[in-house]
Scaffold this motif. Structure first.
Motif, PDB file in Angstrom:
ATOM      1  N   LEU A  42      -7.303   0.132   9.059  1.00  0.00           N
ATOM      2  CA  LEU A  42      -7.118   1.496   9.558  1.00  0.00           C
ATOM      3  C   LEU A  42      -5.625   1.808   9.615  1.00  0.00           C
ATOM      4  CD1 LEU A  42      -8.313   4.095  10.816  1.00  0.00           C
ATOM      5  CD2 LEU A  42      -8.142   2.963  13.048  1.00  0.00           C
ATOM      6  N   ILE A  43      -5.246   2.888   8.936  1.00  0.00           N
ATOM      7  CA  ILE A  43      -3.847   3.310   8.884  1.00  0.00           C
ATOM      8  C   ILE A  43      -3.745   4.683   9.524  1.00  0.00           C
ATOM      9  CG2 ILE A  43      -1.850   3.730   7.413  1.00  0.00           C
ATOM     10  CD1 ILE A  43      -3.189   2.033   5.261  1.00  0.00           C
ATOM     11  N   GLY A  44      -2.912   4.784  10.550  1.00  0.00           N
ATOM     12  CA  GLY A  44      -2.710   6.061  11.215  1.00  0.00           C
ATOM     13  C   GLY A  44      -1.396   6.699  10.804  1.00  0.00           C
ATOM     14  N   TYR A  45      -1.475   7.885  10.206  1.00  0.00           N
ATOM     15  CA  TYR A  45      -0.298   8.673   9.857  1.00  0.00           C
ATOM     16  C   TYR A  45      -0.142   9.788  10.895  1.00  0.00           C
ATOM     17  CZ  TYR A  45      -0.871   6.429   5.277  1.00  0.00           C
ATOM     18  OH  TYR A  45      -0.999   5.524   4.258  1.00  0.00           O
ATOM     19  N   THR A  46       0.977  10.448  10.881  1.00  0.00           N
ATOM     20  CA  THR A  46       1.172  11.547  11.831  1.00  0.00           C
ATOM     21  C   THR A  46       0.212  12.700  11.553  1.00  0.00           C
ATOM     22  OG1 THR A  46       2.924  12.406  10.403  1.00  0.00           O
ATOM     23  CG2 THR A  46       3.596  11.024  12.268  1.00  0.00           C
ATOM     24  N   GLU A  47      -0.272  12.832  10.324  1.00  0.00           N
ATOM     25  CA  GLU A  47      -1.178  13.919   9.971  1.00  0.00           C
ATOM     26  C   GLU A  47      -2.650  13.541  10.138  1.00  0.00           C
ATOM     27  OE1 GLU A  47      -0.198  16.969   9.137  1.00  0.00           O
ATOM     28  OE2 GLU A  47       1.902  16.382   9.388  1.00  0.00           O
ATOM     29  N   GLY A  48      -2.972  12.264  10.167  1.00  0.00           N
ATOM     30  CA  GLY A  48      -4.357  11.835  10.276  1.00  0.00           C
ATOM     31  C   GLY A  48      -4.479  10.344  10.024  1.00  0.00           C
ATOM     32  N   ALA A  49      -5.717   9.883   9.917  1.00  0.00           N
ATOM     33  CA  ALA A  49      -5.979   8.452   9.749  1.00  0.00           C
ATOM     34  C   ALA A  49      -6.732   8.205   8.459  1.00  0.00           C
ATOM     35  CB  ALA A  49      -6.771   7.916  10.936  1.00  0.00           C
ATOM     36  N   VAL A  50      -6.568   6.993   7.912  1.00  0.00           N
ATOM     37  CA  VAL A  50      -7.198   6.595   6.654  1.00  0.00           C
ATOM     38  C   VAL A  50      -7.765   5.194   6.820  1.00  0.00           C
ATOM     39  CG1 VAL A  50      -6.858   6.187   4.186  1.00  0.00           C
ATOM     40  CG2 VAL A  50      -5.546   7.967   5.340  1.00  0.00           C
ATOM     41  N   ILE A  51      -8.980   4.987   6.296  1.00  0.00           N
ATOM     42  CA  ILE A  51      -9.557   3.647   6.225  1.00  0.00           C
ATOM     43  C   ILE A  51      -9.335   3.132   4.805  1.00  0.00           C
ATOM     44  CG2 ILE A  51     -11.670   2.288   6.300  1.00  0.00           C
ATOM     45  CD1 ILE A  51     -12.691   4.047   8.483  1.00  0.00           C
ATOM     46  N   TYR A  52      -8.712   1.973   4.730  1.00  0.00           N
ATOM     47  CA  TYR A  52      -8.374   1.360   3.443  1.00  0.00           C
ATOM     48  C   TYR A  52      -9.173   0.084   3.271  1.00  0.00           C
ATOM     49  CZ  TYR A  52      -5.632  -1.379   0.086  1.00  0.00           C
ATOM     50  OH  TYR A  52      -5.239  -2.165  -0.961  1.00  0.00           O
ATOM     51  N   PHE A 107      -9.369  -3.516   1.379  1.00  0.00           N
ATOM     52  CA  PHE A 107      -8.666  -4.516   0.588  1.00  0.00           C
ATOM     53  C   PHE A 107      -9.519  -4.940  -0.610  1.00  0.00           C
ATOM     54  CE2 PHE A 107      -6.421  -4.964   4.612  1.00  0.00           C
ATOM     55  CZ  PHE A 107      -5.118  -5.155   4.197  1.00  0.00           C
ATOM     56  N   LYS A 108     -10.843  -4.802  -0.490  1.00  0.00           N
ATOM     57  CA  LYS A 108     -11.738  -5.283  -1.546  1.00  0.00           C
ATOM     58  C   LYS A 108     -11.596  -4.440  -2.806  1.00  0.00           C
ATOM     59  CE  LYS A 108     -14.603  -5.489   2.493  1.00  0.00           C
ATOM     60  NZ  LYS A 108     -15.757  -4.879   3.169  1.00  0.00           N
ATOM     61  N   THR A 109     -11.516  -3.123  -2.579  1.00  0.00           N
ATOM     62  CA  THR A 109     -11.420  -2.214  -3.729  1.00  0.00           C
ATOM     63  C   THR A 109     -10.017  -1.696  -3.970  1.00  0.00           C
ATOM     64  OG1 THR A 109     -11.938  -0.311  -2.330  1.00  0.00           O
ATOM     65  CG2 THR A 109     -13.799  -1.485  -3.355  1.00  0.00           C
ATOM     66  N   ASP A 110      -9.105  -2.010  -3.045  1.00  0.00           N
ATOM     67  CA  ASP A 110      -7.727  -1.516  -3.124  1.00  0.00           C
ATOM     68  C   ASP A 110      -7.705   0.010  -3.171  1.00  0.00           C
ATOM     69  OD1 ASP A 110      -4.982  -1.558  -3.228  1.00  0.00           O
ATOM     70  OD2 ASP A 110      -4.888  -1.822  -5.402  1.00  0.00           O
ATOM     71  N   LYS A 111      -8.592   0.645  -2.380  1.00  0.00           N
ATOM     72  CA  LYS A 111      -8.672   2.100  -2.362  1.00  0.00           C
ATOM     73  C   LYS A 111      -8.969   2.582  -0.950  1.00  0.00           C
ATOM     74  CE  LYS A 111     -10.448   2.625  -7.091  1.00  0.00           C
ATOM     75  NZ  LYS A 111     -11.601   3.109  -7.897  1.00  0.00           N
ATOM     76  N   PRO A 112      -8.565   3.807  -0.627  1.00  0.00           N
ATOM     77  CA  PRO A 112      -8.987   4.397   0.647  1.00  0.00           C
ATOM     78  C   PRO A 112     -10.460   4.789   0.573  1.00  0.00           C
ATOM     79  CG  PRO A 112      -7.701   5.977  -0.609  1.00  0.00           C
ATOM     80  CD  PRO A 112      -7.653   4.692  -1.387  1.00  0.00           C
ATOM     81  N   ILE A 131       0.867  -1.173   0.000  1.00  0.00           N
ATOM     82  CA  ILE A 131       0.000   0.000   0.000  1.00  0.00           C
ATOM     83  C   ILE A 131       0.905   1.226   0.000  1.00  0.00           C
ATOM     84  CG2 ILE A 131      -1.853   1.245   1.172  1.00  0.00           C
ATOM     85  CD1 ILE A 131      -2.617  -1.345   2.561  1.00  0.00           C
ATOM     86  N   LEU A 132       0.802   2.022  -1.042  1.00  0.00           N
ATOM     87  CA  LEU A 132       1.599   3.244  -1.098  1.00  0.00           C
ATOM     88  C   LEU A 132       1.031   4.286  -0.143  1.00  0.00           C
ATOM     89  CD1 LEU A 132       2.201   3.479  -4.942  1.00  0.00           C
ATOM     90  CD2 LEU A 132       3.724   2.544  -3.190  1.00  0.00           C
ATOM     91  N   ASN A 133       1.786   5.344   0.080  1.00  0.00           N
ATOM     92  CA  ASN A 133       1.405   6.375   1.037  1.00  0.00           C
ATOM     93  C   ASN A 133       0.072   7.003   0.624  1.00  0.00           C
ATOM     94  OD1 ASN A 133       1.179   8.741   2.620  1.00  0.00           O
ATOM     95  ND2 ASN A 133       3.419   8.880   2.790  1.00  0.00           N
ATOM     96  N   LEU A 134      -1.005   6.614   1.318  1.00  0.00           N
ATOM     97  CA  LEU A 134      -2.341   7.098   0.974  1.00  0.00           C
ATOM     98  C   LEU A 134      -2.528   8.561   1.358  1.00  0.00           C
ATOM     99  CD1 LEU A 134      -4.457   4.004   2.127  1.00  0.00           C
ATOM    100  CD2 LEU A 134      -3.601   4.532  -0.159  1.00  0.00           C
ATOM    101  N   TRP A 135      -1.873   8.985   2.419  1.00  0.00           N
ATOM    102  CA  TRP A 135      -2.021  10.377   2.836  1.00  0.00           C
ATOM    103  C   TRP A 135      -1.364  11.318   1.811  1.00  0.00           C
ATOM    104  CZ3 TRP A 135      -5.174  11.780   6.636  1.00  0.00           C
ATOM    105  CH2 TRP A 135      -5.174  13.120   7.041  1.00  0.00           C
ATOM    106  N   LYS A 136      -0.269  10.890   1.265  1.00  0.00           N
ATOM    107  CA  LYS A 136       0.417  11.696   0.254  1.00  0.00           C
ATOM    108  C   LYS A 136      -0.434  11.821  -1.006  1.00  0.00           C
ATOM    109  CE  LYS A 136       4.555  13.647  -0.355  1.00  0.00           C
ATOM    110  NZ  LYS A 136       5.188  14.589   0.590  1.00  0.00           N
ATOM    111  N   GLN A 137      -1.214  10.768  -1.306  1.00  0.00           N
ATOM    112  CA  GLN A 137      -2.079  10.823  -2.475  1.00  0.00           C
ATOM    113  C   GLN A 137      -3.199  11.839  -2.290  1.00  0.00           C
ATOM    114  OE1 GLN A 137      -3.468   6.880  -3.372  1.00  0.00           O
ATOM    115  NE2 GLN A 137      -1.419   5.982  -3.255  1.00  0.00           N
ATOM    116  N   GLN A 138      -3.730  11.948  -1.068  1.00  0.00           N
ATOM    117  CA  GLN A 138      -4.816  12.872  -0.793  1.00  0.00           C
ATOM    118  C   GLN A 138      -4.311  14.291  -0.555  1.00  0.00           C
ATOM    119  OE1 GLN A 138      -7.902  12.228  -1.072  1.00  0.00           O
ATOM    120  NE2 GLN A 138      -8.972  13.931  -0.084  1.00  0.00           N
ATOM    121  N   TYR A 139      -3.162  14.395   0.101  1.00  0.00           N
ATOM    122  CA  TYR A 139      -2.574  15.697   0.426  1.00  0.00           C
ATOM    123  C   TYR A 139      -1.153  15.749  -0.153  1.00  0.00           C
ATOM    124  CZ  TYR A 139      -6.436  15.829   3.779  1.00  0.00           C
ATOM    125  OH  TYR A 139      -7.682  15.801   4.368  1.00  0.00           O
ATOM    126  N   PRO A 140      -1.020  16.062  -1.422  1.00  0.00           N
ATOM    127  CA  PRO A 140       0.313  16.018  -2.059  1.00  0.00           C
ATOM    128  C   PRO A 140       1.323  16.969  -1.435  1.00  0.00           C
ATOM    129  CG  PRO A 140      -1.448  16.146  -3.704  1.00  0.00           C
ATOM    130  CD  PRO A 140      -2.084  16.413  -2.378  1.00  0.00           C
TER     131      PRO A 140
END
Length: 988
Positions: free
Chosen positions: A190-200, A202-207, A160-169
């Motif tokens: 559930l992935i927690g980054y220092t800037e926030g959290a993302v629900i990912y 696996f079924k759709t391979d998307k946040p 899983i690539l950095n999902l937060w970077k994809q949303q907030y470049p």
């Protein structure tokens, strides 16, 4: 040639060490107890009922993993290189650890060996595993998530690539801080980054959802800092976790804010701290908890958060370590009981917000004063799911000092670790201040099984390895005084089968009637009677005796009763102890207790730092002698004084060593009970204990002699046989028949050793070469003879013959034991040596060995019959509304890819099924009319599994395309059904 004359000078005609030679002296490391370094993390497996402890890499020891089970089950899992353990997690039959050098280590619980190690492409910041998965998901500092195949022991193709970077470049460095699987839907992450959290998904391979905590200008936030409240802020995330049903997400932030989010639409339900709610709204006033008006108090970081639940996952509570003001006097874990979660589908937004704003109750689970909890581990009753927080019965808190505290959940009452945790864990529960040894008769120790009320057992897993049984040897019984005023008594063994692995405990603080300033300085236990004496720095001497508690289960108020110089404290027994060591009596002396001896014949002697000496007869009990050492100076008319009287008088003198013996003193034609007292100035005083006509005893001083330095050991010996001339019950009984024992004393000081006939004979003398002796004792090797064993400041252990005092052999033990703590080493009569290797670990050595190192534990950890319960799944309502159910088998395909062969666990399950089918066929009725269908072969099964896995990916893709169509058709059917019901209602 001096050693040839020492026997005659000492008055000993035999060589007690004639059968000993240097080849017999070799150091064996038999066992270790305690934790080698500071504890860094904890993990518990409710299925196997095991507790794992990870340690830091410090000057005292490298990082390693301890796994503890029932009784004395213990296995140490070392790392492949020096590093600190940062995270440990149980995964089915494996244990996974992450160390400070970013290496993932996989250990097998079945073989207790390392299976594989893996270094991901980056710094590891988070780890997520599940008991039903064969994969570990690893969060990296660059924000990516990679997978490791625990079964195939290699990296998986999933990433899983950095999902937060994809949303907030424009976001800068966004490392992952936490990872968590959905408690009911394993396909949601559930992935927690220092800037926030993302629900990912696996079924759709998307946040699917992003959560970012924003504080508008004027909002106080968690820290309530007025200097920053006028600007817009985004507090960094430190924690992210699921509600036990997955309905909500909780994020913790560096300003001590706790934010609850709605998973469905991603909205913020409530932002609060432990003390205040709605801290994200401008103009909200918060409590400062500062002692100075106009200032605010800093808050401790949120070290750990757990969202717990009862048997019903909708009844939840939040347990928090940290987040409280630094000025708060009450330390501990904060427990927020939320109660029953409102039904999401029928509850308004206001109801949901009030549910988290106004909890059912809130209280603190207390920990020791000035002790900050930095981590904790919940002890679930059965289920390993729900992030290990389902229906816990206890919680083990890890303090900043590295100590542990066990508390009941959710009441927070302290749980006594005695007979709940492994003996090694009690060494940090809390730390040990003082140890001593009792060489207790085996039959006596087997009868000393404490009967104490306790709750459900925490550790029930594992099985101890078989060891040889020493049925005729006395037991090495350790008495350990802890920082909380308790003394725990347990058998360290001889490397043999420990027949009574249970502990006994005495509460010294309760016995003396106060909870503060309870520092144990000396302990002594009688080997025959099991009676225990405890001396304190404040001058009290407390006596405990084994018995039944007549006030069991009742809290009795203490009634002061004094007599014969003692205070009776029988009514201060612990109400939870039905049978055990109970308080008997107490003596209050002057100054710290510096020497203490509990004899096997009913006498206790204690020395104090103020120079006092007291002798207690337990048959009263009564004080039969009390005097100061300065009072004896004028009575002594004989003896060799090596230092001037003026020099001795200038220094303060107090007892440092006390011993009872039975022998004939110089000038006597009969034997008597003798008391020998050594001091810090090198003086040895001799006393007689003589029977009186009224049935009691009197104590009389008979003389003293001086050596060169502080006396550390006194050993009375039979001058004819070499056996110890101690005051045993057999020896005292022989005095009635006129039995005479010609004895000598072997007295060891830090600078010399002396063998003489007490009280004042000249005897033989030897000075140590260039180094000081820190500990010494007379030891025996089977029937070969006796020798003097000493531990010296250069790290060596040396043996000397008796009485010639000629060196027999020498060996280095400084690489095993801490030389700085040699003065605390205990030496037993059989040559066992117990000493400290670090602040919280002890080593058991034997000097009559073969030079072997410590062998790895053969204890069994994994119970193959303990099955992991099925993972919780989504509800029927969620399934009907279109949520696609993903199984752990589907996750194997999604993460491992279509080319991954079946896991070893699946192969073993298939083999077991095939074996069961064969067994059923063997018992089937013979003569079937039709031939049996040919059984599918093992490799054919594997080929079929590969095809099915490839098809599963295609089916899952088609299923996702049909989700929208199925949901639309289902909605149409509902509309038709409702219209039909309305028509029927109108038409009647």
């Amino acid at each position: 040639m001096a050693h040839l004359l020492r026997g005659k000078q000492a008055g000993v005609q035999r060589d007690f060490s004639a059968g000993l030679n240097p080849q017999l002296f070799a150091i064996d490391e038999v066992a270790r107890y305690g934790i080698n370094s500071q504890i860094s993390c904890l993990a518990y497996d409710p299925v196997q009922s095991l507790l794992a402890v990870g340690t830091n890499d410090t000057q005292y020891g490298g990082g390693q993993v301890y796994v503890f089970g029932q009784n004395r089950v213990s296995v140490v899992l070392p790392l492949t290189r020096k590093a600190s353990i940062r995270t440990i997690q149980f995964v089915a039959d494996k244990l996974v650890s992450v160390d400070s050098k970013n290496e993932i280590s996989v250990f097998s619980l079945e073989t207790t060996r390392i299976l594989a190690s893996y270094t991901p492409p980056g710094s590891v910041t988070a780890l997520a595993t599940d008991p039903t998965l064969d994969f570990a998901l690893i969060g990296l500092q660059n924000g990516d998530v990679v997978a490791y195949d625990l079964d195939r022991q290699g990296p998986a193709p999933f990433k899983i690539l950095n999902l937060w970077k994809q949303q907030y470049p424009k976001a800068r460095l966004t490392p992952i801080v936490t990872l968590a699987f959905h408690p009911r839907d394993i396909g949601t992450f559930l992935i927690g980054y220092t800037e926030g959290a993302v629900i990912y998904s696996f079924k759709t391979d998307k946040p699917t959802k992003y959560f970012r905590y924003e504080l508008p200008p004027g909002a106080p936030g968690g820290d309530s800092d007025p200097s920053t409240s006028h600007v817009r802020r985004y507090p960094r995330l430190t924690q992210a976790l699921w509600h036990p049903t997955g309905t909500f997400v909780l994020t913790g932030h560096e300003d001590a804010s706790l934010v609850i989010w709605d998973v469905k639409d991603g909205r913020k339900v409530l932002a609060r701290t432990i003390q205040n709610a709605h801290v994200d709204e401008p103009g909200r006033a918060t409590e400062s908890f500062s002692s100075t008006p106009g200032t605010f108090a800093l808050k401790c970081p949120l070290f750990r958060i757990a969202w717990c639940s009862k048997e019903n996952p909708d009844e939840t509570a939040i347990l928090i370590a940290g987040g409280t003001p630094t000025t708060s006097l009450e330390k501990g874990l904060t427990f927020i009981d939320l109660g029953q979660t409102p039904v999401y589908a029928t509850s308004s937004w206001q109801i949901l917000s009030q549910h988290f704003e106004k909890p059912k109750r809130q209280h603190t689970l207390p920990t020791p004063p000035n002790a900050e909890v930095v981590d904790f581990c919940l002890i679930p009753r059965r289920s390993p799911h729900y992030a290990g927080s389902h229906d816990p019965l206890a919680v083990i808190a890890l303090l900043a000092s590295g100590e542990m505290v066990t508390l009941s959940f959710p009441s927070g009452h302290s749980i006594n670790p005695t007979n709940q945790l492994h003996a090694s864990l009690t060494c940090v529960h809390p730390f040990i201040n003082r140890i001593d040894f009792g060489y207790v008769e085996r039959t006596r120790w087997l009868g000393m099984v404490e009967n104490r009320s306790k709750g459900p057992s925490i550790l029930k897993g594992g099985a101890e390895a078989k060891h040889p049984v020493m049925r005729f040897a006395n037991r090495n019984i350790l008495q350990a005084a802890h920082a909380d005023g308790t003394v725990r008594i347990w058998d360290v063994g001889h490397g043999d089968e420990i027949e009574n692995p249970k502990m006994a405990q005495v509460d010294v603080a309760r016995a003396i009637g106060r909870s503060s300033d309870v520092n144990v300085s000396k302990i002594s236990m009688a080997g025959t009677t099991g009676e225990l004496a405890v001396g304190l720095r404040t001058g009290e001497v407390v006596i405990f005796r084994w018995g039944h508690n007549k006030d069991y289960g009742k809290e009795v108020r203490h009634t002061e009763a004094r007599g014969f110089g003692l205070e009776t404290i029988k009514d201060r027994a612990e109400p939870s102890v039905k049978e055990g060591l109970l308080p008997l009596t107490m003596f209050e002396g002057q100054g710290q207790v510096t020497a203490l001896k509990m004899s096997d014949v009913g006498f206790v002697a204690a020395g104090f730092q103020q120079g006092g000496l007291v002798v207690i007869d337990l048959r009263g009990p009564a004080v039969i002698y009390q005097a100061g050492l300065d009072e004896l100076a004028g009575q002594n008319k004989r003896g060799s004084i090596r230092r001037s009287n003026s020099q001795s008088q200038q220094k303060k003198e107090w007892p440092t060593c006390i011993e009872f013996g039975v022998m004939s003193l110089e000038g006597d034609d009969y034997s008597s009970i003798s008391l020998f007292v050594g001091t810090n100035l090198g003086r040895l005083a001799t006393f007689k204990l003589l029977p009186e006509s009224h049935g009691g005893y009197s104590v009389r001083f008979v003389g003293s002699i001086s050596t060169e330095d502080k006396i550390i050991t006194i050993a009375p010996l039979d001058s004819e046989l070499g056996d110890p001339a101690e005051a045993t019950q057999t020896a005292v009984a022989g005095l009635r028949d006129g039995r005479r024992i010609d004895g000598v004393l072997l007295v060891v000081s830090t600078s010399s050793v002396k063998v003489f006939r007490p009280p004042t004979a000249k005897g033989a003398h030897k000075t140590w070469d260039d180094v000081f002796c820190d500990a010494a004792a007379v030891v025996r090797y089977q029937a070969a003879g006796y020798a003097l064993l000493g531990l010296f400041g250069d790290g060596s252990a040396k043996t000397y013959s008796i009485p010639a005092l000629k060196q027999i052999a020498s060996a280095n033990v400084g690489h095993i034991l801490d030389v700085r703590r040699f003065s605390e080493v205990i030496i037993t009569p059989t040559g066992d040596v117990v000493g400290w290797t670090g602040p919280s670990e002890m080593a058991l050595l034997n000097v009559w060995g073969t030079g072997s190192d410590l062998t790895r534990s053969l204890d069994k950890l994994f119970n193959i019959e303990a099955l992991i319960p099925p993972r919780p799944t989504i509800s029927n309502v969620e399934w009907m509304t279109g949520t696609l159910h993903v199984t752990p088998a589907d996750m194997d395909t999604l993460i491992g890819g279509p080319d991954r062969p079946p896991s070893k666990r699946m192969i073993e399950q298939r083999r077991a099924e095939e074996e069961q089918q064969r067994a059923m066929k063997r018992f089937a009725a013979a003569g079937s009319s039709s031939p049996e269908k040919e059984e599918e072969g093992y490799w054919a099964y594997m080929q079929r599994q590969m095809q099915e896995r490839t098809q599963s990916l295609n089916i899952m893709g088609d299923s996702m395309n049909r989700v929208e169509e199925n949901s639309s058709n289902w909605a149409d059917d509902v509309d038709k059904f409702v219209s039909k019901q309305k028509k029927k209602a109108v038409m009647g």
